[in-house]
Design a protein around this motif. Structure first.
Motif, PDB file in Angstrom:
ATOM      1  N   PRO A  58       0.822  -1.197   0.000  1.00 55.92           N
ATOM      2  CA  PRO A  58       0.000   0.000   0.000  1.00 55.92           C
ATOM      3  C   PRO A  58       0.867   1.263   0.000  1.00 55.92           C
ATOM      4  CG  PRO A  58      -0.150  -1.127   2.120  1.00 55.92           C
ATOM      5  CD  PRO A  58       0.712  -1.956   1.240  1.00 55.92           C
ATOM      6  N   VAL A  59       0.507   2.213  -0.846  1.00 58.87           N
ATOM      7  CA  VAL A  59       1.190   3.505  -0.918  1.00 58.87           C
ATOM      8  C   VAL A  59       0.144   4.604  -1.007  1.00 58.87           C
ATOM      9  CG1 VAL A  59       3.270   2.569  -2.025  1.00 58.87           C
ATOM     10  CG2 VAL A  59       1.419   3.452  -3.443  1.00 58.87           C
ATOM     11  N   ALA A  60       0.554   5.818  -0.691  1.00 55.61           N
ATOM     12  CA  ALA A  60      -0.289   7.000  -0.875  1.00 55.61           C
ATOM     13  C   ALA A  60       0.256   7.750  -2.087  1.00 55.61           C
ATOM     14  CB  ALA A  60      -0.258   7.888   0.360  1.00 55.61           C
ATOM     15  N   VAL A  61      -0.604   8.043  -3.034  1.00 50.70           N
ATOM     16  CA  VAL A  61      -0.181   8.657  -4.288  1.00 50.70           C
ATOM     17  C   VAL A  61      -0.454  10.157  -4.228  1.00 50.70           C
ATOM     18  CG1 VAL A  61      -0.456   8.629  -6.794  1.00 50.70           C
ATOM     19  CG2 VAL A  61      -0.722   6.518  -5.485  1.00 50.70           C
ATOM     20  N   THR A  62       0.558  10.952  -4.596  1.00 47.52           N
ATOM     21  CA  THR A  62       0.422  12.408  -4.559  1.00 47.52           C
ATOM     22  C   THR A  62       0.034  12.938  -5.933  1.00 47.52           C
ATOM     23  OG1 THR A  62       2.795  12.681  -4.977  1.00 47.52           O
ATOM     24  CG2 THR A  62       2.072  12.695  -2.679  1.00 47.52           C
ATOM     25  N   TRP A  63      -0.845  13.921  -5.912  1.00 52.79           N
ATOM     26  CA  TRP A  63      -1.342  14.570  -7.125  1.00 52.79           C
ATOM     27  C   TRP A  63      -1.324  16.076  -6.900  1.00 52.79           C
ATOM     28  CZ3 TRP A  63      -3.673  11.481 -11.062  1.00 52.79           C
ATOM     29  CH2 TRP A  63      -3.879  10.143 -10.720  1.00 52.79           C
ATOM     30  N   ILE A  64      -0.856  16.834  -7.896  1.00 47.31           N
ATOM     31  CA  ILE A  64      -0.978  18.288  -7.864  1.00 47.31           C
ATOM     32  C   ILE A  64      -1.433  18.758  -9.245  1.00 47.31           C
ATOM     33  CG2 ILE A  64       0.679  18.698  -6.000  1.00 47.31           C
ATOM     34  CD1 ILE A  64       2.717  19.521  -8.091  1.00 47.31           C
ATOM     35  N   PRO A  65      -2.060  19.927  -9.298  1.00 47.92           N
ATOM     36  CA  PRO A  65      -2.510  20.436 -10.602  1.00 47.92           C
ATOM     37  C   PRO A  65      -1.322  20.886 -11.448  1.00 47.92           C
ATOM     38  CG  PRO A  65      -3.592  21.584  -8.787  1.00 47.92           C
ATOM     39  CD  PRO A  65      -2.504  20.760  -8.204  1.00 47.92           C
ATOM     40  N   ASP A  66      -1.416  20.627 -12.758  1.00 44.05           N
ATOM     41  CA  ASP A  66      -0.394  21.122 -13.667  1.00 44.05           C
ATOM     42  C   ASP A  66      -0.822  22.493 -14.191  1.00 44.05           C
ATOM     43  OD1 ASP A  66      -2.325  20.642 -15.614  1.00 44.05           O
ATOM     44  OD2 ASP A  66      -1.225  19.000 -16.570  1.00 44.05           O
ATOM     45  N   THR A  67      -0.096  23.028 -15.138  1.00 49.01           N
ATOM     46  CA  THR A  67      -0.405  24.363 -15.648  1.00 49.01           C
ATOM     47  C   THR A  67      -1.708  24.414 -16.429  1.00 49.01           C
ATOM     48  OG1 THR A  67       1.017  23.933 -17.545  1.00 49.01           O
ATOM     49  CG2 THR A  67       2.001  25.107 -15.689  1.00 49.01           C
ATOM     50  N   ASP A  68      -2.244  23.245 -16.827  1.00 50.23           N
ATOM     51  CA  ASP A  68      -3.553  23.188 -17.483  1.00 50.23           C
ATOM     52  C   ASP A  68      -4.684  22.946 -16.481  1.00 50.23           C
ATOM     53  OD1 ASP A  68      -2.537  23.565 -20.059  1.00 50.23           O
ATOM     54  OD2 ASP A  68      -2.081  21.422 -20.252  1.00 50.23           O
ATOM     55  N   GLU A  69      -4.336  23.000 -15.191  1.00 48.25           N
ATOM     56  CA  GLU A  69      -5.283  22.831 -14.102  1.00 48.25           C
ATOM     57  C   GLU A  69      -5.914  21.447 -14.057  1.00 48.25           C
ATOM     58  OE1 GLU A  69      -7.909  26.177 -13.709  1.00 48.25           O
ATOM     59  OE2 GLU A  69      -6.240  27.573 -13.704  1.00 48.25           O
ATOM     60  N   ARG A  70      -5.148  20.447 -14.462  1.00 49.22           N
ATOM     61  CA  ARG A  70      -5.559  19.047 -14.346  1.00 49.22           C
ATOM     62  C   ARG A  70      -4.628  18.382 -13.339  1.00 49.22           C
ATOM     63  NH1 ARG A  70      -9.141  17.380 -18.030  1.00 49.22           N
ATOM     64  NH2 ARG A  70      -9.376  18.591 -19.918  1.00 49.22           N
ATOM     65  N   TYR A  71      -5.210  17.537 -12.491  1.00 49.20           N
ATOM     66  CA  TYR A  71      -4.382  16.830 -11.512  1.00 49.20           C
ATOM     67  C   TYR A  71      -3.546  15.758 -12.192  1.00 49.20           C
ATOM     68  CZ  TYR A  71      -6.396  19.094  -7.485  1.00 49.20           C
ATOM     69  OH  TYR A  71      -6.749  20.025  -6.544  1.00 49.20           O
ATOM     70  N   VAL A  72      -2.253  15.737 -11.861  1.00 51.13           N
ATOM     71  CA  VAL A  72      -1.327  14.743 -12.386  1.00 51.13           C
ATOM     72  C   VAL A  72      -0.583  14.097 -11.218  1.00 51.13           C
ATOM     73  CG1 VAL A  72      -1.028  15.833 -14.645  1.00 51.13           C
ATOM     74  CG2 VAL A  72       0.471  16.471 -12.774  1.00 51.13           C
TER      75      VAL A  72
END
Length: 126
Positions: A58-72
């Motif tokens: 089990p892992v926790a996956v990190t997501w942040i918005p890119d410059t197109d405002e989509r989470y990656v």
């Protein structure tokens, strides 16, 4: 400690998404993870986490918005529970191709949470 790595991962995901480090109370981390988490959230206020697995762990996956405002996906957090030393947390940068994860609840940032103001305040955020 009588808590599984899956449950530790779940509580970290809940704490990050709720912006509430107090949800981590009762977990004995080897290093001051709560303080590190607060600093990360101050730097990346739109950071989200989801549950995932890598090679069955089990892992926790990190997501942040890119410059197109989509989470990656930007990386993941691995946990190892040592009964004598507490929970060790490793932050891995990058999207591992073998990572299995659920997507965040919304793939786009809400209109009222525009990333343009964040981008201007914090350079190189993706």
């Amino acid at each position: 400690m009588n808590i599984t790595i899956s449950r530790i991962r779940d509580r970290v995901v809940e704490a990050v998404n709720a912006r509430d480090p107090s949800l981590l109370e009762g977990i004995e981390f080897r290093e001051p993870f709560e303080d590190r988490l607060v600093r990360i959230q101050d730097r990346w206020p739109r950071l989200m986490m989801t549950r995932g697995h890598l090679a069955g762990d089990p892992v926790a996956v990190t997501w942040i918005p890119d410059t197109d405002e989509r989470y990656v996906r930007t990386g993941h957090v691995e946990f190892v529970d040592d009964p004598d030393d507490g929970v060790h947390v490793s932050v891995v940068v990058g999207a591992d191709p073998d990572l299995v994860t659920e997507a965040p609840a919304g793939s786009r940032v809400a209109e009222w949470e525009s990333t343009k103001e964040i981008e201007g305040a914090r350079a190189d955020w993706v």
